[in-house]
Design an enzyme around this catalytic site. Structure first.
Site, mmCIF file in Angstrom:
data_model
loop_
_atom_site.group_PDB
_atom_site.id
_atom_site.type_symbol
_atom_site.label_atom_id
_atom_site.label_comp_id
_atom_site.label_asym_id
_atom_site.label_seq_id
_atom_site.Cartn_x
_atom_site.Cartn_y
_atom_site.Cartn_z
ATOM 1 N N HIS A 1 0.840 -1.200 0.000
ATOM 2 C CA HIS A 1 0.000 0.000 0.000
ATOM 3 C C HIS A 1 0.873 1.248 0.000
ATOM 4 C CE1 HIS A 1 0.948 0.434 4.262
ATOM 5 N NE2 HIS A 1 0.610 -0.823 4.426
HETATM 6 P P1 TYD Z 1 -1.488 -2.913 7.580
HETATM 7 O O1 TYD Z 1 -1.146 -1.469 7.705
HETATM 8 O O2 TYD Z 1 -2.150 -3.370 6.296
HETATM 9 O O3 TYD Z 1 -0.187 -3.800 7.852
HETATM 10 P P2 TYD Z 1 1.144 -3.976 6.993
HETATM 11 O O4 TYD Z 1 1.356 -2.714 6.221
HETATM 12 O O5 TYD Z 1 2.197 -4.220 8.011
HETATM 13 O O6 TYD Z 1 0.978 -5.174 6.123
HETATM 14 O O7 TYD Z 1 -2.385 -3.324 8.829
HETATM 15 C C1 TYD Z 1 -2.752 -4.666 9.101
HETATM 16 C C2 TYD Z 1 -4.033 -4.615 9.926
HETATM 17 O O8 TYD Z 1 -3.804 -3.960 11.168
HETATM 18 C C3 TYD Z 1 -5.157 -3.875 9.233
HETATM 19 O O9 TYD Z 1 -6.370 -4.569 9.505
HETATM 20 C C4 TYD Z 1 -5.185 -2.537 9.913
HETATM 21 C C5 TYD Z 1 -4.662 -2.834 11.312
HETATM 22 N N1 TYD Z 1 -3.900 -1.716 11.904
HETATM 23 C C6 TYD Z 1 -4.418 -1.020 12.967
HETATM 24 O O10 TYD Z 1 -5.546 -1.298 13.444
HETATM 25 N N2 TYD Z 1 -3.688 -0.001 13.525
HETATM 26 C C7 TYD Z 1 -2.468 0.332 13.040
HETATM 27 O O11 TYD Z 1 -1.813 1.283 13.569
HETATM 28 C C8 TYD Z 1 -1.933 -0.391 11.914
HETATM 29 C C9 TYD Z 1 -0.581 -0.052 11.349
HETATM 30 C C10 TYD Z 1 -2.687 -1.411 11.383
#
Ligand code: TYD
Length: 137
Positions: free
Chosen positions: A54
């Site tokens: 993303h």
């Molecule tokens: P995501 O940002 O997609 O993780 P990565 O970039 O590490 O693959 O987040 C994974 C999940 O966690 C998604 O459901 C959103 C949640 N999340 C939160 O609730 N709070 C946060 O601060 C972050 C970073 C993610």
């Protein structure tokens, strides 16, 4: 979407105090060019897992491999670059408008993330084709 490029990304050296008793690294407020609003960390990541996938519209992040190593694949809509983070005193500043993927996590690795904003799903672009269109048109 911000008109940023991969040349805006920075590896930032984190101060360390090395002693026989071990090493201490410290990040004070002027090390990163944003005010910290959130800290989170990734751990227990399987070696074949893929994180990220993303871009953010406004969020600045500073990634630190506090343990182990992983690769960060970055894309600004035109160019791509892979950075391996494997030293706990070297972090990566990711500015807004950059697509990132994280992979090749070593066993037991921990990625600490300092972020400029609290969590907001509306700040994410999770569709790469949309990201490319927003960056290049
Ligand atoms: P995501 O940002 O997609 O993780 P990565 O970039 O590490 O693959 O987040 C994974 C999940 O966690 C998604 O459901 C959103 C949640 N999340 C939160 O609730 N709070 C946060 O601060 C972050 C970073 C993610």
């Amino acid at each position: 979407m911000k008109n940023t490029t991969i040349s805006d990304l920075k590896i930032i050296q984190i101060d360390k105090i090395k002693e026989e008793r071990g090493t201490l690294s410290v990040i004070e407020k002027d090390v990163v060019p944003f005010q910290l609003k959130r800290v989170y960390y990734l751990y227990d990541v399987p070696s074949d897992a893929y994180r990220g996938g993303h871009a953010h519209k406004e969020l600045y992040q500073f990634l630190i491999p506090v343990s182990g190593s992983f690769d960060v694949i970055l894309n600004d809509g035109y160019n791509t670059k892979t950075i391996t983070l494997n030293k706990p005193d070297k972090g990566l500043l990711i500015v807004p408008g950059i697509w990132r993927e994280l992979e090749n996590f070593s066993s037991g690795s921990v990625c600490l993330v300092l972020a400029s904003e609290v969590y907001d799903e509306d700040d994410y672009i999770r569709d790469f084709e949309l990201f490319k269109t927003l960056k290049t048109t």
